[in-house]
Scaffold this motif. Sequence first.
Motif, mmCIF file in Angstrom:
data_model
loop_
_atom_site.group_PDB
_atom_site.id
_atom_site.type_symbol
_atom_site.label_atom_id
_atom_site.label_comp_id
_atom_site.label_asym_id
_atom_site.label_seq_id
_atom_site.Cartn_x
_atom_site.Cartn_y
_atom_site.Cartn_z
ATOM 1 N N LEU A 155 10.351 87.557 45.941
ATOM 2 C CA LEU A 155 10.300 88.939 46.679
ATOM 3 C C LEU A 155 9.372 89.682 48.115
ATOM 4 O O LEU A 155 10.377 89.551 49.194
ATOM 5 C CB LEU A 155 9.645 90.511 45.803
ATOM 6 N N ALA A 156 8.878 88.821 47.813
ATOM 7 C CA ALA A 156 7.842 89.113 48.922
ATOM 8 C C ALA A 156 8.276 88.485 50.140
ATOM 9 O O ALA A 156 8.397 88.857 52.033
ATOM 10 C CB ALA A 156 6.299 88.776 49.187
ATOM 11 N N ALA A 157 8.313 87.362 49.969
ATOM 12 C CA ALA A 157 9.546 86.098 51.531
ATOM 13 C C ALA A 157 11.128 87.390 52.082
ATOM 14 O O ALA A 157 11.151 87.623 53.122
ATOM 15 C CB ALA A 157 9.482 85.176 50.497
ATOM 16 N N LEU A 158 11.458 87.562 51.162
ATOM 17 C CA LEU A 158 12.158 88.206 51.602
ATOM 18 C C LEU A 158 12.635 89.855 52.331
ATOM 19 O O LEU A 158 12.821 90.123 53.178
ATOM 20 C CB LEU A 158 13.537 89.152 49.881
ATOM 21 N N VAL A 159 11.367 90.550 51.161
ATOM 22 C CA VAL A 159 10.869 91.206 52.105
ATOM 23 C C VAL A 159 10.762 90.775 54.012
ATOM 24 O O VAL A 159 11.021 92.136 54.728
ATOM 25 C CB VAL A 159 10.161 92.397 51.618
ATOM 26 N N LEU A 160 9.598 90.091 53.770
ATOM 27 C CA LEU A 160 9.192 89.853 55.165
ATOM 28 C C LEU A 160 10.421 89.469 55.590
ATOM 29 O O LEU A 160 10.644 89.581 57.686
ATOM 30 C CB LEU A 160 8.540 88.375 55.402
ATOM 31 N N VAL A 161 11.910 88.270 55.644
ATOM 32 C CA VAL A 161 12.323 88.080 56.240
ATOM 33 C C VAL A 161 13.498 89.588 56.572
ATOM 34 O O VAL A 161 14.072 88.748 57.790
ATOM 35 C CB VAL A 161 12.995 86.623 55.741
ATOM 36 N N VAL A 162 13.675 90.083 55.682
ATOM 37 C CA VAL A 162 14.824 90.865 55.930
ATOM 38 C C VAL A 162 14.582 92.052 56.270
ATOM 39 O O VAL A 162 14.931 93.074 57.229
ATOM 40 C CB VAL A 162 15.751 91.030 54.365
ATOM 41 N N LEU A 163 13.457 92.223 56.008
ATOM 42 C CA LEU A 163 12.585 94.254 56.091
ATOM 43 C C LEU A 163 12.000 94.353 57.428
ATOM 44 O O LEU A 163 12.138 95.150 58.156
ATOM 45 C CB LEU A 163 12.433 94.534 55.139
ATOM 46 N N VAL A 164 11.041 93.417 57.606
ATOM 47 C CA VAL A 164 9.714 92.969 57.963
ATOM 48 C C VAL A 164 10.091 93.024 60.180
ATOM 49 O O VAL A 164 9.981 93.503 60.526
ATOM 50 C CB VAL A 164 8.380 92.807 57.540
ATOM 51 N N LEU A 165 10.206 90.925 59.554
ATOM 52 C CA LEU A 165 10.199 90.644 60.931
ATOM 53 C C LEU A 165 11.865 90.915 61.957
ATOM 54 O O LEU A 165 11.176 90.969 63.101
ATOM 55 C CB LEU A 165 10.140 89.418 61.045
ATOM 56 N N PRO A 166 12.762 91.682 61.031
ATOM 57 C CA PRO A 166 13.543 91.535 61.774
ATOM 58 C C PRO A 166 13.311 93.387 62.570
ATOM 59 O O PRO A 166 13.771 94.181 63.975
ATOM 60 C CB PRO A 166 15.169 92.118 61.248
ATOM 61 N N ARG A 167 12.918 94.346 62.365
ATOM 62 C CA ARG A 167 12.467 95.683 62.482
ATOM 63 C C ARG A 167 11.469 95.054 63.536
ATOM 64 O O ARG A 167 11.488 96.389 64.647
ATOM 65 C CB ARG A 167 11.759 96.874 61.319
ATOM 66 N N GLN A 168 10.090 94.052 63.531
ATOM 67 C CA GLN A 168 9.501 94.239 64.143
ATOM 68 C C GLN A 168 10.142 93.591 65.673
ATOM 69 O O GLN A 168 9.801 94.049 66.851
ATOM 70 C CB GLN A 168 8.176 92.431 63.965
ATOM 71 N N GLU A 169 11.541 93.006 65.648
ATOM 72 C CA GLU A 169 12.295 92.202 66.674
ATOM 73 C C GLU A 169 12.487 93.874 67.379
ATOM 74 O O GLU A 169 12.949 93.661 68.926
ATOM 75 C CB GLU A 169 13.240 91.283 65.628
ATOM 76 N N VAL A 170 12.761 94.241 66.975
ATOM 77 C CA VAL A 170 13.948 95.542 67.482
ATOM 78 C C VAL A 170 12.770 96.365 68.371
ATOM 79 O O VAL A 170 12.560 96.201 69.850
ATOM 80 C CB VAL A 170 14.089 96.648 66.822
ATOM 81 N N PHE A 171 11.352 96.226 68.303
ATOM 82 C CA PHE A 171 10.187 96.630 68.637
ATOM 83 C C PHE A 171 10.125 95.948 69.628
ATOM 84 O O PHE A 171 9.805 95.952 71.173
ATOM 85 C CB PHE A 171 9.132 96.715 68.175
ATOM 86 N N VAL A 172 9.977 94.546 69.706
ATOM 87 C CA VAL A 172 9.534 93.621 70.607
ATOM 88 C C VAL A 172 11.044 93.389 71.919
ATOM 89 O O VAL A 172 10.343 93.228 72.970
ATOM 90 C CB VAL A 172 9.373 92.306 69.949
ATOM 91 N N GLU A 173 12.038 93.910 71.626
ATOM 92 C CA GLU A 173 13.113 94.144 72.386
ATOM 93 C C GLU A 173 13.115 95.075 73.470
ATOM 94 O O GLU A 173 14.329 95.862 73.654
ATOM 95 C CB GLU A 173 14.132 93.179 71.628
ATOM 96 N N GLY A 174 12.278 96.581 72.682
ATOM 97 C CA GLY A 174 11.947 96.974 74.068
ATOM 98 C C GLY A 174 12.575 98.522 73.020
ATOM 99 O O GLY A 174 12.548 99.670 73.532
ATOM 100 N N GLY A 175 13.756 98.393 71.783
ATOM 101 C CA GLY A 175 14.182 99.426 70.539
ATOM 102 C C GLY A 175 12.593 100.453 69.775
ATOM 103 O O GLY A 175 11.919 99.589 70.048
#
Length: 149
Positions: free
Chosen positions: A92-112
């Motif tokens: 579950l922790a791995a899923l939270v990281l891969v599905v919820l945390v990292l993609p949302r971080q990526e949005v910020f990195v891309e300027g969104g």
Amino acid sequence: MTKFLLAVHVIAAIVAIGPVTVAASMFPPAARRALDAPDDVQAAGTVRLLHRICRVYAAVGIAVPVFGFGTASAMGVMGDAWLIVSIALTTLAALVLVVLVLPRQEVFVEGGGTRATTARLAMFTGMFNLLWATVTVLMIVRPGSTTGA
């Protein structure tokens, strides 16, 4: 061999999961600072660096369950309830990281991303950290274990 596997498992958890939990926790405030100062190159660089730390150490973190399964198998505890719950929470922790945390971080990195989404990201990061803390406690306490604690 069991002691070696256990040592590698614990070291992998410290070296891989520790940086992810810290960097992921630092990310939302850093993202807020970057949003508040869009021309601040250093703030944007910090956001990129924290995201990269999370991505890289998440990949390295695969070693933790690999050595964990080896350790559990060598100890003969694969069917113990504490381990099964730990495996489920780790998944579950791995899923939270891969599905919820990292993609949302990526949005910020891309300027969104917006200030409101940093709160959601902080919540998901907190969930990830809480899951790992729970797994750590289960690994130490091992409720119902007959292997000693």
